[in-house]
Design a protein around this motif. Structure first.
Motif, mmCIF file in Angstrom:
data_model
loop_
_atom_site.group_PDB
_atom_site.id
_atom_site.type_symbol
_atom_site.label_atom_id
_atom_site.label_comp_id
_atom_site.label_asym_id
_atom_site.label_seq_id
_atom_site.Cartn_x
_atom_site.Cartn_y
_atom_site.Cartn_z
ATOM 1 N N GLY A 20 -5.703 5.031 0.971
ATOM 2 C CA GLY A 20 -5.711 6.197 -0.073
ATOM 3 C C GLY A 20 -4.249 6.827 -0.035
ATOM 4 N N GLY A 21 -3.163 5.978 0.428
ATOM 5 C CA GLY A 21 -2.038 6.471 0.507
ATOM 6 C C GLY A 21 -1.224 6.618 -0.842
ATOM 7 N N GLY A 22 -1.736 5.977 -1.970
ATOM 8 C CA GLY A 22 -1.024 6.132 -3.048
ATOM 9 C C GLY A 22 -0.874 7.242 -3.710
ATOM 10 N N ASN A 23 -1.615 8.426 -3.549
ATOM 11 C CA ASN A 23 -1.545 9.650 -4.279
ATOM 12 C C ASN A 23 -1.969 10.741 -3.323
ATOM 13 O OD1 ASN A 23 -1.528 10.760 -6.727
ATOM 14 N ND2 ASN A 23 -3.780 10.686 -7.040
ATOM 15 N N GLY A 24 -1.746 11.794 -3.732
ATOM 16 C CA GLY A 24 -2.190 13.287 -3.395
ATOM 17 C C GLY A 24 -1.728 13.384 -1.826
ATOM 18 N N ALA A 27 -0.219 10.259 -0.129
ATOM 19 C CA ALA A 27 1.131 10.058 -0.379
ATOM 20 C C ALA A 27 2.165 10.884 0.437
ATOM 21 C CB ALA A 27 1.319 10.119 -1.750
ATOM 22 N N ASP A 28 1.711 12.221 0.527
ATOM 23 C CA ASP A 28 2.520 13.273 1.029
ATOM 24 C C ASP A 28 2.547 12.868 2.611
ATOM 25 O OD1 ASP A 28 3.811 15.906 0.804
ATOM 26 O OD2 ASP A 28 2.818 16.028 2.788
ATOM 27 N N MET A 29 1.518 12.527 3.247
ATOM 28 C CA MET A 29 1.494 12.027 4.624
ATOM 29 C C MET A 29 2.399 10.790 4.695
ATOM 30 S SD MET A 29 -2.340 12.263 6.021
ATOM 31 C CE MET A 29 -3.454 12.443 4.658
ATOM 32 N N ALA A 30 2.411 9.711 3.825
ATOM 33 C CA ALA A 30 3.474 8.694 4.072
ATOM 34 C C ALA A 30 4.876 9.013 3.929
ATOM 35 C CB ALA A 30 2.962 7.649 2.913
ATOM 36 N N ASP A 44 -4.473 1.223 -0.990
ATOM 37 C CA ASP A 44 -5.006 2.040 -2.021
ATOM 38 C C ASP A 44 -5.879 1.196 -2.941
ATOM 39 O OD1 ASP A 44 -4.514 5.284 -2.702
ATOM 40 O OD2 ASP A 44 -5.667 3.942 -4.177
ATOM 41 N N ILE A 45 -6.737 1.590 -3.317
ATOM 42 C CA ILE A 45 -7.402 0.789 -4.841
ATOM 43 C C ILE A 45 -6.671 0.931 -5.991
ATOM 44 C CG2 ILE A 45 -8.827 2.837 -5.591
ATOM 45 C CD1 ILE A 45 -11.311 0.771 -5.516
ATOM 46 N N ALA A 46 -5.739 1.596 -5.882
ATOM 47 C CA ALA A 46 -4.834 1.850 -7.251
ATOM 48 C C ALA A 46 -3.579 1.085 -6.577
ATOM 49 C CB ALA A 46 -4.622 3.132 -7.458
ATOM 50 N N GLN A 47 -3.377 -0.330 -6.731
ATOM 51 C CA GLN A 47 -2.275 -0.893 -6.369
ATOM 52 C C GLN A 47 -1.036 -0.597 -6.937
ATOM 53 O OE1 GLN A 47 -2.966 -5.185 -6.571
ATOM 54 N NE2 GLN A 47 -1.082 -5.602 -5.546
ATOM 55 N N GLU A 48 -0.929 -0.429 -7.954
ATOM 56 C CA GLU A 48 0.423 -0.105 -8.512
ATOM 57 C C GLU A 48 0.935 1.296 -8.030
ATOM 58 O OE1 GLU A 48 0.754 -0.343 -12.671
ATOM 59 O OE2 GLU A 48 0.056 -2.206 -12.744
ATOM 60 N N MET A 49 0.007 2.255 -7.862
ATOM 61 C CA MET A 49 0.292 3.436 -7.429
ATOM 62 C C MET A 49 0.633 3.460 -5.921
ATOM 63 S SD MET A 49 -1.895 6.678 -8.266
ATOM 64 C CE MET A 49 -3.069 6.308 -7.180
ATOM 65 N N ALA A 50 0.187 2.602 -5.029
ATOM 66 C CA ALA A 50 0.406 2.349 -3.714
ATOM 67 C C ALA A 50 1.669 1.715 -3.685
ATOM 68 C CB ALA A 50 -0.688 1.253 -3.135
ATOM 69 N N GLU A 51 1.981 0.743 -4.262
ATOM 70 C CA GLU A 51 3.397 0.034 -4.325
ATOM 71 C C GLU A 51 4.346 1.059 -4.823
ATOM 72 O OE1 GLU A 51 1.809 -4.424 -5.092
ATOM 73 O OE2 GLU A 51 2.787 -3.543 -6.681
ATOM 74 N N ALA A 52 4.120 1.780 -5.755
ATOM 75 C CA ALA A 52 5.102 2.670 -6.347
ATOM 76 C C ALA A 52 5.556 3.983 -5.232
ATOM 77 C CB ALA A 52 4.850 3.411 -7.671
ATOM 78 N N THR A 53 4.355 4.279 -4.598
ATOM 79 C CA THR A 53 4.552 5.388 -3.589
ATOM 80 C C THR A 53 5.191 4.848 -2.340
ATOM 81 O OG1 THR A 53 2.492 6.221 -4.214
ATOM 82 C CG2 THR A 53 3.433 7.188 -2.407
ATOM 83 N N ALA A 54 4.925 3.500 -2.005
ATOM 84 C CA ALA A 54 5.629 2.947 -0.791
ATOM 85 C C ALA A 54 7.113 2.723 -1.225
ATOM 86 C CB ALA A 54 5.124 1.559 -0.602
ATOM 87 N N ALA A 55 7.534 2.462 -2.380
ATOM 88 C CA ALA A 55 8.948 2.229 -2.947
ATOM 89 C C ALA A 55 9.671 3.648 -2.556
ATOM 90 C CB ALA A 55 9.077 1.879 -4.340
ATOM 91 N N GLY A 58 10.067 4.889 1.254
ATOM 92 C CA GLY A 58 11.305 3.909 1.896
ATOM 93 C C GLY A 58 10.806 3.762 3.480
ATOM 94 N N ASN A 59 12.004 3.191 4.219
ATOM 95 C CA ASN A 59 11.751 2.913 5.759
ATOM 96 C C ASN A 59 11.005 1.621 5.904
ATOM 97 O OD1 ASN A 59 12.625 3.331 8.128
ATOM 98 N ND2 ASN A 59 10.964 4.863 8.854
ATOM 99 N N GLY A 60 10.954 0.723 4.836
ATOM 100 C CA GLY A 60 10.195 -0.567 4.871
ATOM 101 C C GLY A 60 8.625 -0.493 4.834
ATOM 102 N N ALA A 61 8.295 0.827 4.150
ATOM 103 C CA ALA A 61 6.753 1.276 3.716
ATOM 104 C C ALA A 61 6.373 -0.139 2.921
ATOM 105 C CB ALA A 61 6.840 2.582 3.193
ATOM 106 N N LEU A 62 4.883 -0.445 2.939
ATOM 107 C CA LEU A 62 4.166 -1.270 2.784
ATOM 108 C C LEU A 62 3.206 -0.749 1.824
ATOM 109 C CD1 LEU A 62 4.407 -4.519 2.473
ATOM 110 C CD2 LEU A 62 2.987 -4.455 4.355
ATOM 111 N N GLY A 63 3.199 -1.031 0.417
ATOM 112 C CA GLY A 63 2.218 -0.561 -0.295
ATOM 113 C C GLY A 63 0.863 -1.812 -0.635
ATOM 114 N N VAL A 64 -0.298 -1.716 -0.285
ATOM 115 C CA VAL A 64 -1.126 -2.918 -0.601
ATOM 116 C C VAL A 64 -2.392 -2.495 -1.214
ATOM 117 C CG1 VAL A 64 -0.331 -4.050 1.367
ATOM 118 C CG2 VAL A 64 -2.012 -2.773 1.806
ATOM 119 N N TYR A 65 -3.027 -3.404 -1.965
ATOM 120 C CA TYR A 65 -4.403 -3.153 -2.353
ATOM 121 C C TYR A 65 -5.571 -3.133 -1.461
ATOM 122 C CZ TYR A 65 -8.882 -4.185 -4.724
ATOM 123 O OH TYR A 65 -10.130 -3.910 -5.248
#
Ligand SMILES: NC(=O)c1ccc[n+]([C@@H]2O[C@H](COP(=O)([O-])OP(=O)(O)OC[C@H]3O[C@@H](n4cnc5c(N)ncnc54)[C@H](O)[C@@H]3O)[C@@H](O)[C@H]2O)c1
Length: 261
Positions: A20-24, A27-30, A44-55, A58-65
């Protein structure tokens, strides 16, 4: 900073998975983990949000569905994490389903609302923990923080949110179970129970009346901010938290302490 100039909470070299790292709060923890040196996987089930938050993180973060309620999707997440980073030092079980409008009392909650809430919150968190614990054990241990809620400790006086509260109570036991089962192998497991935290979603969904009531009920001057949760989870993920396990840590402005008139 301590006298030597080093940060008390140092996550450098650590790999942390946040569901659930895409939002709320997730995302702050990440972002906070990354700022403290960790490489982060946001699932995150919200893939686009996970990818956008990962971007943004930074620091090599990976957003995945990942849909944590689906065991196959969770197995794919574990493979992706292992292939990308080779290890996982901390897991934050943060993803949750909450159906505020339809999760009512026992007689008022549709069994379908109950089922989806149980499937995601309780069974989904079990799937993720079951997939990630072996990877953590291979690396010699780590920290699991399961985000529950004050609602999992005491039911809301409104008698709403039966399904959500019941799953969060169950997760406190899952967190304690993992502390007992894998503690000697180096895994620490704690439940984190936030009260009302002013995420964008909470500020959008809660009425002004409800927010005013919550602000009056806490023992602190204000409600919590996302970083109030993130800092505790970061501490637990760091070596500074090495003697803390099996706990349910309330981050709720003392609201459950101040119940008497
Ligand atoms: N915000 C608060 O005040 C508060 C209070 C108590 C507990 N909590 C808990 O903190 C955690 C985060 O809450 P939040 O307020 O940031 O909520 P949020 O809804 O903003 O974030 C939850 C995230 O989980 C994801 N998610 C939902 N179902 C999923 C699934 N099946 N698989 C993967 N991802 C899924 C969502 O897409 C979302 O990004 C939750 O466990 C929540 O119960 C929050």
């Amino acid at each position: 900073m301590n006298a030597a100039g080093a940060s008390l909470i140092d996550l450098s070299g650590k790999v942390i998975l946040v569901t659930g790292g895409g939002n709320g709060l997730g995302a702050d923890m990440a972002s906070q983990f990354s700022r403290l040196g960790a490489r982060v996987i946001l699932a995150d089930i919200a893939q686009e949000m996970a990818e956008a938050t990962a971007a943004k993180v930074g620091n090599g973060a990976l957003g995945v569905y990942c849909d944590i309620a689906n065991a196959e999707s969770v197995a794919q997440l574990a493979d992706t994490a292992r292939n990308a980073f080779g290890r996982i030092d901390a897991l934050v079980n943060n993803a949750a389903h909450a159906d505020l409008g339809a999760d009512l009392d026992l007689l008022g909650t549709d069994p379908e609302v109950w089922s989806r809430t149980v499937d995601v919150n309780l069974t989904g968190t079990m799937h993720v923990s079951r997939a990630i614990v072996p990877i953590m054990l291979e690396g010699g241990g780590g920290s699991i923080a399961t985000i529950v809620s004050r609602a999992g400790i005491a039911p809301p006086r409104s008698a709403r949110r039966l399904a959500y509260s019941t799953t969060k109570a169950g997760l406190i036991m899952l967190a304690r179970h993992m502390a007992v089962a894998y503690g000697k192998q180096g895994i620490r497991s704690n439940a984190i129970a936030p009260g009302t935290i002013e995420t964008e979603r909470m500020l959008r969904e809660l009425s002004e009346e409800r927010l005013t009531q919550s602000r009056a009920n806490v023992l602190t001057p204000a409600l919590g901010k996302p970083e109030d949760v993130s800092h505790m989870v970061a501490y637990l993920a760091s070596d500074a938290g090495r003697f803390i396990t099996g706990q349910t840590i309330q981050i709720d402005g003392g609201i459950l302490t101040g119940l008497h008139e």
